[in-house]
Design an enzyme around this catalytic site. Structure first.
Site, PDB file in Angstrom:
ATOM      1  NE  ARG A 156      -2.663   0.126   3.501  1.00 20.42           N
ATOM      2  CZ  ARG A 156      -3.487   0.459   4.476  1.00 20.42           C
ATOM      3  NH1 ARG A 156      -4.791   0.368   4.281  1.00 20.42           N
ATOM      4  NH2 ARG A 156      -3.043   0.882   5.623  1.00 20.42           N
ATOM      5  CB  THR A 203      -2.423   7.060  -2.855  1.00 21.06           C
ATOM      6  OG1 THR A 203      -1.727   5.796  -2.994  1.00 21.06           O
ATOM      7  CG2 THR A 203      -1.594   8.168  -3.485  1.00 21.06           C
ATOM      8  CG  ASP A 253       2.402  -2.991   9.044  1.00 24.45           C
ATOM      9  OD1 ASP A 253       2.439  -2.003   8.301  1.00 24.45           O
ATOM     10  OD2 ASP A 253       2.701  -4.151   8.655  1.00 24.45           O
ATOM     11  CG  ASP A 308       5.947  -3.299   9.975  1.00 23.03           C
ATOM     12  OD1 ASP A 308       6.583  -3.715   8.984  1.00 23.03           O
ATOM     13  OD2 ASP A 308       5.657  -2.109  10.143  1.00 23.03           O
TER      14      ASP A 308
HETATM   15  C1  PRP Z   1      -1.171  -4.804   4.374  1.00 21.91           C
HETATM   16  C2  PRP Z   1      -1.989  -6.077   4.457  1.00 21.91           C
HETATM   17  C3  PRP Z   1      -2.793  -6.033   3.191  1.00 21.91           C
HETATM   18  C4  PRP Z   1      -3.058  -4.563   3.039  1.00 21.91           C
HETATM   19  C5  PRP Z   1      -4.462  -4.297   3.467  1.00 21.91           C
HETATM   20  O1  PRP Z   1      -0.106  -4.963   3.535  1.00 21.91           O
HETATM   21  O2  PRP Z   1      -1.209  -7.233   4.589  1.00 21.91           O
HETATM   22  O3  PRP Z   1      -2.101  -6.545   2.069  1.00 21.91           O
HETATM   23  O4  PRP Z   1      -2.126  -3.864   3.894  1.00 21.91           O
HETATM   24  O5  PRP Z   1      -4.814  -2.998   3.252  1.00 21.91           O
HETATM   25  P1  PRP Z   1      -5.914  -2.566   2.179  1.00 21.91           P
HETATM   26  O6  PRP Z   1      -7.091  -3.440   2.374  1.00 21.91           O
HETATM   27  O7  PRP Z   1      -6.182  -1.132   2.568  1.00 21.91           O
HETATM   28  O8  PRP Z   1      -5.311  -2.670   0.818  1.00 21.91           O
HETATM   29  P2  PRP Z   1       1.024  -3.829   3.330  1.00 21.91           P
HETATM   30  O9  PRP Z   1       0.645  -2.905   2.235  1.00 21.91           O
HETATM   31  O10 PRP Z   1       1.314  -3.210   4.659  1.00 21.91           O
HETATM   32  O11 PRP Z   1       2.242  -4.663   2.784  1.00 21.91           O
HETATM   33  P3  PRP Z   1       3.162  -5.738   3.546  1.00 21.91           P
HETATM   34  O12 PRP Z   1       2.292  -6.942   3.837  1.00 21.91           O
HETATM   35  O13 PRP Z   1       4.199  -6.047   2.538  1.00 21.91           O
HETATM   36  O14 PRP Z   1       3.679  -5.114   4.786  1.00 21.91           O
HETATM   37  N1  URA Z   2      -2.567  -3.286   6.847  1.00 21.00           N
HETATM   38  C1  URA Z   2      -2.199  -3.740   8.073  1.00 21.00           C
HETATM   39  O1  URA Z   2      -1.210  -4.468   8.206  1.00 21.00           O
HETATM   40  N2  URA Z   2      -2.921  -3.355   9.127  1.00 21.00           N
HETATM   41  C2  URA Z   2      -4.001  -2.567   9.002  1.00 21.00           C
HETATM   42  O2  URA Z   2      -4.644  -2.262  10.027  1.00 21.00           O
HETATM   43  C3  URA Z   2      -4.361  -2.097   7.735  1.00 21.00           C
HETATM   44  C4  URA Z   2      -3.626  -2.488   6.672  1.00 21.00           C
END
Ligand code: PRP
Ligand code: URA
Length: 209
Positions: free
Chosen positions: A104, A108, A200, A203
């Site tokens: 994400r 945005t 997160d 993380d």
């Molecule tokens: C997180 C999560 C989803 C997304 C959800 O990933 O694992 O993929 O956010 O958010 P959304 O419904 O608003 O799209 P992130 O973008 O943090 O990536 P990562 O798993 O690589 O940390």
């Molecule tokens: N992605 C995450 O990992 N946590 C949230 O709460 C939203 C998006």
């Protein structure tokens, strides 16, 4: 409209509460995400079709049943979806696994695609998309669109925590996809995080905060 199944089994709710707790360490977080994925997977496979299958036991003939129909593929969204894969493979050891890389954009909140790799027979499988968090829904919607553009059939979305906004958006974009989650939380905050959520997911799984 896709079905929304909130998996309220006591073990799922117990484990999810520990997962949410900010004092839970990475190791325990990873283990519990995997275990909870298995338990949600049981709910999500409840509708698999069966066909009759007769076997000989050491004592006689048993009219049993075997899973029938299309094979299954798992598609975790990187990174956090990876944390649920092993838990589901424990139930579905013959499933093949594809990967979709999305993150994400922090400004945005739109998903940015960086990777896709699917099994060669993905078109012949019912695909289950996996990601612990369904927040705005942008990542799940994009992943499912990427699969459909490749003539694949995503049928289910498995997550741990969904927001009302994410459920609505996913239902609107892909009404044929059923959503399985352990919880539907209150709302999103101004950074697109689920409240109260778990923070997160990537993380907390991998210690990158
Ligand atoms: C997180 C999560 C989803 C997304 C959800 O990933 O694992 O993929 O956010 O958010 P959304 O419904 O608003 O799209 P992130 O973008 O943090 O990536 P990562 O798993 O690589 O940390
Ligand atoms: N992605 C995450 O990992 N946590 C949230 O709460 C939203 C998006």
């Amino acid at each position: 409209m896709g079905r929304l199944v909130v998996c309220d089994h006591p073990l799922i709710q117990h484990k999810l509460t520990i997962i949410r707790d900010k004092t839970t360490n990475h190791k325990q977080f990873r283990e519990l995400v995997e275990e909870t994925a298995t338990l949600i997977g049981i709910e999500a496979t409840r509708d698999l079709p069966l066909e009759p299958k007769t076997v000989e036991t050491p004592v006689g003939r048993a009219e049993g049943r075997a899973i029938a129909g299309r094979k299954i593929g798992l598609v975790p969204i990187l990174r956090a979806g990876l944390g649920m894969v092993e838990g589901l493979l424990r139930l579905l050891p013959a499933a093949k696994v594809g990967h979709i890389g999305l993150y994400r954009d922090p400004e945005t909140l739109k998903p940015v695609q960086y990777y896709i790799s699917l099994p060669s027979d993905a078109e012949e499988r019912d695909l289950i998309v996996i990601d612990p968090m369904l927040a705005t829904g942008g990542s799940a919607i994009a992943a499912i669109s990427m699969l459909k553009e490749r003539n694949c059939r995503p049928t289910k979305m498995l997550c741990l925590i969904a927001s009302p906004e994410g459920i609505r958006a996913l239902n609107e974009a892909h009404p044929e996809v059923d959503i399985y989650t352990a919880a539907v939380d209150e709302r999103l905050d101004e950074h697109g995080y689920i409240v109260p959520g778990l923070g997160d997911a990537g993380d907390r799984l991998y210690g990158t905060e």
